[in-house]
Design an enzyme around this catalytic site. Sequence first.
Site, PDB file in Angstrom:
ATOM      1  N   SER A   1       0.813  -1.209  -0.038  1.00 14.36           N
ATOM      2  CA  SER A   1       0.118  -0.140   0.083  1.00 14.36           C
ATOM      3  C   SER A   1       0.709   1.295   0.049  1.00 14.36           C
ATOM      4  O   SER A   1       1.769   1.384  -0.808  1.00 14.36           O
ATOM      5  CB  SER A   1      -0.854  -0.027   1.152  1.00 14.36           C
ATOM      6  OG  SER A   1      -1.793   0.996   1.186  1.00 14.36           O
TER       7      SER A   1
ATOM      8  N   ASP B   1      -9.058  -4.089  -6.041  1.00 13.92           N
ATOM      9  CA  ASP B   1      -8.232  -3.085  -5.080  1.00 13.92           C
ATOM     10  C   ASP B   1      -8.533  -1.912  -5.845  1.00 13.92           C
ATOM     11  O   ASP B   1      -8.028  -1.886  -7.072  1.00 13.92           O
ATOM     12  CB  ASP B   1      -6.839  -3.615  -5.083  1.00 13.92           C
ATOM     13  CG  ASP B   1      -5.972  -2.609  -4.405  1.00 13.92           C
ATOM     14  OD1 ASP B   1      -6.507  -1.749  -3.927  1.00 13.92           O
ATOM     15  OD2 ASP B   1      -4.661  -2.651  -4.520  1.00 13.92           O
TER      16      ASP B   1
ATOM     17  N   HIS C   1      -7.483  -5.061  -1.410  1.00 15.53           N
ATOM     18  CA  HIS C   1      -6.515  -4.143  -0.775  1.00 15.53           C
ATOM     19  C   HIS C   1      -6.544  -4.608   0.717  1.00 15.53           C
ATOM     20  O   HIS C   1      -7.568  -4.655   1.523  1.00 15.53           O
ATOM     21  CB  HIS C   1      -6.892  -2.811  -0.917  1.00 15.53           C
ATOM     22  CG  HIS C   1      -5.723  -1.820  -0.415  1.00 15.53           C
ATOM     23  ND1 HIS C   1      -4.759  -1.582  -1.448  1.00 15.53           N
ATOM     24  CD2 HIS C   1      -5.414  -1.231   0.608  1.00 15.53           C
ATOM     25  CE1 HIS C   1      -3.969  -1.025  -0.707  1.00 15.53           C
ATOM     26  NE2 HIS C   1      -4.132  -0.560   0.423  1.00 15.53           N
TER      27      HIS C   1
END
Length: 406
Positions: free
Chosen positions: A192, A346, A376
């Site tokens: 991320s 995601d 995600h």
Amino acid sequence: MVVLLLLLQAACVFSLGVGLWVICSHFLTADIPAAISHPVKLRVLHCLFQLLVTWGMIFEKLRICSMPQFVRFIHDLVPLKEDPDVVVTDLLYGTIPVKLYQPKVSSNTLRVGIVFYHGGGAVVGSLRTHHTICSHLSKKSDSVVLAVGYRKLPQHKFPVALRDCIAATTHFLKSLNMYGVDPDRVVVCGDSVGGGMATAICQRFLGSPDLPKIRAQILIYASLQVLDFQLPSYQQNKNVPMASRDFAFYCFCTLLDIKPSWKSTIMKGAHLPAEFWEKYRKWLGAENIPERFKKRAYQPMPSEPLNESAYLETSLALDLVSSPLIAEDEVVAQLPEAFIVSCEYDILRDDSLLYKKRLEDLGVPVTWHHMEDGFHGVLSTLDMGYLHFPCSTRILDAMVPFLKGL
């Protein structure tokens, strides 16, 4: 005594109300794709996260603590699971806390070194939430892993987190002998926002001839740009847990100190001038994304005329620290080989796809793994018991042979 009982009863009713509101909100807004292997688990995981966020918002309104502080406090209460085959050492590099993971078995040769930057949008996440990931990575790949506990929002805004990561990485690179790390096999890795920091650090360290060169970059559903919020994945997955478009926008505004009232303007692309879109279309344009990723609920959205006030407010989004995807060709062409993981469900999927194409177009080797049932944050479920998703294990298992092959 009666007053105390009434207060306790009111607190219980209020807590129940908050829980019911979270559940109702989840079922009204959350999009659970049919291809997710364990949809009930994802619903439970999302409701738990939203419950923490909601309570955090309540405490923030009451001025007890900020939402991020509350969420981090709760998720850090979970006890760490120790692996008998990995030695974990807590260190301080100056004022920056780090965790060092080393295989217990001694080695006659120098090991791969991995600097790991955890995800969480610089809002949530910590050394503790990613402890199991780093421990498994060290054990399975026989590597030395250094996890960096950078400072986070809301107290520490842009670019404090990156500065901490740069300082810790520099310290580690100067201490490789102490940890038995091969200076020719140092990898930066992150998930991320941590993946975005890994990319930015790779770019920054190109101009550091006095330090060992970074051998590779591992980017797990990385955040690589905060400019275009209308890419296909941002439209298709805007309500998919665990990173909705609203939550991603909250992180973006908090990190760069932007007023949330600009949301509509930014979503329409009116925060950047026409010449910007013209210049960077070759890298950011949806035409760079394979057609198979645009079949599901995507509608091209032309940017609207510039709003000068919004442009001034959001200018930090153009910084390469925030958007390493738009670095110039001469920089990207010098980057080390990459291992990229993208997840179908995601919101940041297309950041990975665009970056992959840029690297490949400039001759940088790329190993790409796309998780068709991924979302995600899925890697963080690696050791969550009932809430574990097999996709997290597949991501880790894919990373190991890449690292061993360096």
